[in-house]
Design a protein around this motif. Structure first.
Motif, PDB file in Angstrom:
ATOM      1  N   TYR A   1     -25.064 -27.037 -17.916  1.00 19.08           N
ATOM      2  CA  TYR A   1     -25.384 -27.262 -16.508  1.00 19.08           C
ATOM      3  C   TYR A   1     -26.205 -28.528 -16.331  1.00 19.08           C
ATOM      4  O   TYR A   1     -25.983 -29.305 -15.393  1.00 19.08           O
ATOM      5  N   ALA A   2     -27.176 -28.779 -17.235  1.00 17.01           N
ATOM      6  CA  ALA A   2     -28.011 -29.975 -17.132  1.00 17.01           C
ATOM      7  C   ALA A   2     -27.177 -31.239 -17.298  1.00 17.01           C
ATOM      8  O   ALA A   2     -27.431 -32.261 -16.645  1.00 17.01           O
ATOM      9  N   ASP A   3     -26.166 -31.188 -18.153  1.00 17.64           N
ATOM     10  CA  ASP A   3     -25.253 -32.320 -18.314  1.00 17.64           C
ATOM     11  C   ASP A   3     -24.411 -32.495 -17.056  1.00 17.64           C
ATOM     12  O   ASP A   3     -24.263 -33.608 -16.523  1.00 17.64           O
ATOM     13  N   PHE A   4     -23.874 -31.403 -16.547  1.00 17.08           N
ATOM     14  CA  PHE A   4     -23.011 -31.428 -15.364  1.00 17.08           C
ATOM     15  C   PHE A   4     -23.763 -31.875 -14.109  1.00 17.08           C
ATOM     16  O   PHE A   4     -23.273 -32.698 -13.329  1.00 17.08           O
ATOM     17  N   ARG A   5     -24.975 -31.381 -13.926  1.00 19.88           N
ATOM     18  CA  ARG A   5     -25.695 -31.596 -12.676  1.00 19.88           C
ATOM     19  C   ARG A   5     -26.610 -32.819 -12.717  1.00 19.88           C
ATOM     20  O   ARG A   5     -26.727 -33.546 -11.722  1.00 19.88           O
ATOM     21  N   PHE A   6     -27.274 -33.054 -13.878  1.00 20.71           N
ATOM     22  CA  PHE A   6     -28.272 -34.123 -13.970  1.00 20.71           C
ATOM     23  C   PHE A   6     -27.856 -35.255 -14.888  1.00 20.71           C
ATOM     24  O   PHE A   6     -28.562 -36.259 -14.971  1.00 20.71           O
ATOM     25  N   GLY A   7     -26.759 -35.099 -15.612  1.00 18.76           N
ATOM     26  CA  GLY A   7     -26.336 -36.112 -16.563  1.00 18.76           C
ATOM     27  C   GLY A   7     -27.211 -36.178 -17.798  1.00 18.76           C
ATOM     28  O   GLY A   7     -27.297 -37.218 -18.449  1.00 18.76           O
ATOM     29  N   TRP A   8     -27.857 -35.064 -18.172  1.00 17.44           N
ATOM     30  CA  TRP A   8     -28.717 -35.038 -19.338  1.00 17.44           C
ATOM     31  C   TRP A   8     -27.908 -34.989 -20.624  1.00 17.44           C
ATOM     32  O   TRP A   8     -26.872 -34.322 -20.700  1.00 17.44           O
TER      33      TRP A   8
ATOM     34  N   ILE B   1     -28.292 -34.568 -25.124  1.00 17.52           N
ATOM     35  CA  ILE B   1     -28.911 -33.601 -26.024  1.00 17.52           C
ATOM     36  C   ILE B   1     -30.426 -33.767 -26.059  1.00 17.52           C
ATOM     37  O   ILE B   1     -31.179 -32.790 -26.071  1.00 17.52           O
ATOM     38  N   ARG B   2     -30.902 -35.037 -26.048  1.00 16.95           N
ATOM     39  CA  ARG B   2     -32.339 -35.271 -26.149  1.00 16.95           C
ATOM     40  C   ARG B   2     -33.085 -34.666 -24.967  1.00 16.95           C
ATOM     41  O   ARG B   2     -34.076 -33.955 -25.144  1.00 16.95           O
ATOM     42  N   GLU B   3     -32.611 -34.938 -23.755  1.00 12.63           N
ATOM     43  CA  GLU B   3     -33.280 -34.402 -22.567  1.00 12.63           C
ATOM     44  C   GLU B   3     -33.227 -32.874 -22.546  1.00 12.63           C
ATOM     45  O   GLU B   3     -34.205 -32.205 -22.188  1.00 12.63           O
ATOM     46  N   ALA B   4     -32.080 -32.332 -22.932  1.00 12.30           N
ATOM     47  CA  ALA B   4     -31.943 -30.873 -22.948  1.00 12.30           C
ATOM     48  C   ALA B   4     -32.898 -30.253 -23.965  1.00 12.30           C
ATOM     49  O   ALA B   4     -33.517 -29.205 -23.703  1.00 12.30           O
ATOM     50  N   ALA B   5     -33.032 -30.892 -25.148  1.00 14.00           N
ATOM     51  CA  ALA B   5     -33.942 -30.371 -26.175  1.00 14.00           C
ATOM     52  C   ALA B   5     -35.385 -30.397 -25.680  1.00 14.00           C
ATOM     53  O   ALA B   5     -36.145 -29.435 -25.888  1.00 14.00           O
ATOM     54  N   PHE B   6     -35.787 -31.496 -25.022  1.00 13.87           N
ATOM     55  CA  PHE B   6     -37.146 -31.576 -24.491  1.00 13.87           C
ATOM     56  C   PHE B   6     -37.387 -30.490 -23.434  1.00 13.87           C
ATOM     57  O   PHE B   6     -38.476 -29.911 -23.358  1.00 13.87           O
ATOM     58  N   SER B   7     -36.386 -30.231 -22.614  1.00 16.07           N
ATOM     59  CA  SER B   7     -36.559 -29.214 -21.577  1.00 16.07           C
ATOM     60  C   SER B   7     -36.696 -27.823 -22.198  1.00 16.07           C
ATOM     61  O   SER B   7     -37.487 -26.998 -21.723  1.00 16.07           O
ATOM     62  N   LEU B   8     -35.940 -27.548 -23.282  1.00 17.62           N
ATOM     63  CA  LEU B   8     -36.065 -26.264 -23.957  1.00 17.62           C
ATOM     64  C   LEU B   8     -37.440 -26.123 -24.611  1.00 17.62           C
ATOM     65  O   LEU B   8     -38.035 -25.041 -24.607  1.00 17.62           O
ATOM     66  N   ALA B   9     -37.944 -27.222 -25.179  1.00  8.61           N
ATOM     67  CA  ALA B   9     -39.291 -27.189 -25.744  1.00  8.61           C
ATOM     68  C   ALA B   9     -40.326 -26.908 -24.653  1.00  8.61           C
ATOM     69  O   ALA B   9     -41.298 -26.178 -24.875  1.00  8.61           O
TER      70      ALA B   9
ATOM     71  N   LEU C   1     -19.986 -21.152 -14.064  1.00 11.97           N
ATOM     72  CA  LEU C   1     -20.134 -22.588 -14.273  1.00 11.97           C
ATOM     73  C   LEU C   1     -18.786 -23.271 -14.446  1.00 11.97           C
ATOM     74  O   LEU C   1     -18.566 -24.374 -13.925  1.00 11.97           O
ATOM     75  N   ALA C   2     -17.869 -22.623 -15.167  1.00 10.44           N
ATOM     76  CA  ALA C   2     -16.538 -23.204 -15.353  1.00 10.44           C
ATOM     77  C   ALA C   2     -15.837 -23.399 -14.022  1.00 10.44           C
ATOM     78  O   ALA C   2     -15.145 -24.401 -13.806  1.00 10.44           O
ATOM     79  N   ASN C   3     -16.041 -22.463 -13.101  1.00 12.88           N
ATOM     80  CA  ASN C   3     -15.392 -22.586 -11.799  1.00 12.88           C
ATOM     81  C   ASN C   3     -16.026 -23.675 -10.938  1.00 12.88           C
ATOM     82  O   ASN C   3     -15.325 -24.539 -10.403  1.00 12.88           O
ATOM     83  N   VAL C   4     -17.373 -23.681 -10.839  1.00 14.82           N
ATOM     84  CA  VAL C   4     -18.026 -24.634  -9.928  1.00 14.82           C
ATOM     85  C   VAL C   4     -17.948 -26.060 -10.464  1.00 14.82           C
ATOM     86  O   VAL C   4     -18.061 -27.021  -9.690  1.00 14.82           O
ATOM     87  N   SER C   5     -17.757 -26.234 -11.772  1.00 19.52           N
ATOM     88  CA  SER C   5     -17.656 -27.575 -12.332  1.00 19.52           C
ATOM     89  C   SER C   5     -16.218 -28.048 -12.479  1.00 19.52           C
ATOM     90  O   SER C   5     -15.975 -29.180 -12.901  1.00 19.52           O
ATOM     91  N   GLY C   6     -15.261 -27.184 -12.116  1.00 23.17           N
ATOM     92  CA  GLY C   6     -13.851 -27.532 -12.217  1.00 23.17           C
ATOM     93  C   GLY C   6     -13.354 -28.290 -11.011  1.00 23.17           C
ATOM     94  O   GLY C   6     -14.084 -28.510 -10.032  1.00 23.17           O
ATOM     95  N   PRO C   7     -12.070 -28.688 -11.038  1.00 27.96           N
ATOM     96  CA  PRO C   7     -11.519 -29.490  -9.938  1.00 27.96           C
ATOM     97  C   PRO C   7     -11.324 -28.705  -8.644  1.00 27.96           C
ATOM     98  O   PRO C   7     -11.309 -29.291  -7.566  1.00 27.96           O
TER      99      PRO C   7
END
Length: 420
Positions: A258-265, A267-275, A382-388
């Motif tokens: 979701y972070a990639d889909f919505r914010f363009g994050w 792996i690094r940004e996602a890892a920091f957010s999980l931390a 998520l698969a539905n809302v991020s699909g065409p």
């Protein structure tokens, strides 16, 4: 009706649990921390390990990774109440030490795995012996007083957060050297903790408070849940656990995508957010929840926590940039993490001393059942809302749904309190 959470002395008066030794609580803390480190290790490393043993494509590795994740969740769901029953019958100490020994075996199997079947067997063992959090929680209940119970449950949440912070980072650093190295290191840490526990961990459940081992019908997870629903005062609490676990486990399963889909994050940004999530759990459940419960009481803390989590999730559904998202993640964790140990504290007061393992095993089974259901549902959304061709133009649909679940939990809890 008086609370049945203490044993009685020879004269019939209630005995207060003795304050546990710091070393005993340190062992329990390490049990939960190491268990969560294992989850954090598996999250980034397991797909690569699967690829390595079978020369699979990314698509094939993802399929097998999902199937093995379900196997792990099913094992935890099936064995959590059995482990709880064993601890009620034979004591917490032997169950904790044997389970930790089994977890060390799992890490060795993972480190030495030559093929996919070996990995699947290792994750099955991990699911069986990883169901020790319920026994750790029962140990904490045994040695806690009503005044410090919520604080001690908060320490368990703090251990969750610490393990969740350490696991992914340690796995990434060690895995860069050798994909098998993190599992060897984890096996060594668990073995050291077993040795530590053999020396410092006293038994917390007196022989007079134990109960005969229930048969398989009482030890399977569905029977455990049915047993709890026969206690009307406890049913709403179990319902609240189910609702909030559904929201949380689904969110966790789609967070990186979701972070990639919505914010363009990446792996690094996602890892920091999980931390950041792990650190928030450490702060909230390790330092804040005990003070909050002492000042306001469990019911107010739970109600305020559920409302804050609900509002945060609903607002998050409409955020499209990372900065505000992190702020809302923080407020969500504050609400959800402060409510959970307070609700566990209230639930333990409705169960006799010799049923605490069963209660904690049933709560763990609810969580394990949710781990099977929530990721599948959240990923479908998520698969539905991020699909065409999404059914509705709502990228944050799961977060709206999760906010609704927390609001429903708030209503269920308030009605339960009003009925007492």
């Amino acid at each position: 009706m008086t609370s049945p959470d203490r044993s009685t002395g020879p004269d019939g008066t209630a005995e207060r649990p003795q304050e546990p030794s710091p070393h005993a609580l340190a062992f329990i803390f390490l049990v939960v921390t190491i268990d969560m480190m294992g989850v954090g290790l598996a999250f980034p490393l397991l797909p690569k390990l699967i690829q390595g043993v079978g020369d699979f494509t990314i698509s094939e590795a993802a399929f097998f990774n999902g199937a093995i994740a379900v196997l792990y969740a099913l094992a935890q769901f099936a064995f959590s109440p059995l482990v709880g029953n064993l601890s009620d019958a034979y004591g917490r100490r032997p169950v904790l030490l044997i389970a930790q020994t089994g977890l060390a075996l799992d890490y060795l199997l993972m480190a030495l795995a030559p093929n996919l079947w070996w990995i699947a067997a290792a994750r099955l063992v991990s699911g069986m012996f990883g169901a020790t959090v319920s026994t750790a929680s029962a140990y904490v209940t045994d040695v806690s007083t009503p005044e410090n119970r919520a604080r001690n449950f908060g320490f368990i949440g703090m251990a969750f957060g610490l393990g969740f912070v350490i696991g992914p980072f340690a796995g990434g650093l060690l895995g860069a050297i050798d994909i098998h190295l993190p599992f060897f290191v984890s096996a060594g840490l668990v073995a050291l903790n077993v040795a530590f526990g053999c020396v410092v961990l006293p038994e917390s459940l007196a022989p007079r408070d134990r109960r005969p081992l229930a048969g398989w019908r009482q030890s399977n997870p569905l029977a455990a849940l049915r047993l709890l629903t026969r206690l009307p005062r406890l049913t709403p609490y179990l319902t609240c656990f189910f609702l909030v676990f559904m929201a949380q486990r689904g969110l966790e399963s789609i967070w990186v995508l979701y972070a990639d889909f919505r914010f363009g994050w990446g792996i690094r940004e996602a890892a920091f957010s999980l931390a950041f999530v792990g650190l928030m759990y450490i702060i909230v459940q390790g330092f804040l929840v005990g003070h909050a419960v002492r000042r306001f009481g469990e019911p107010r803390v739970i109600g305020a926590g559920y409302l804050l989590a609900a509002v945060s999730l609903i607002a998050f559904a409409f955020v499209d940039s990372g900065g505000p998202a992190i702020v809302l993640v923080g407020s969500f964790i504050l609400g959800a993490a402060i409510a959970e140990p307070a609700l566990k504290s209230l639930a333990t007061q409705l169960i006799a001393a010799n049923q605490q393992g069963l209660l904690q095993g049933a709560i763990a089974s609810v969580n394990s059942l949710v781990i099977i259901l929530a990721p599948a549902l959240a990923n479908l959304v998520l698969a539905n809302v991020s699909g065409p061709t999404p059914l509705a133009p709502l990228p944050g649909a799961w977060f709206l749904f999760g906010g609704g679940l927390f609001l429903l939990a708030f209503v269920v809890f308030r009605r339960a309190r009003a009925a007492t």
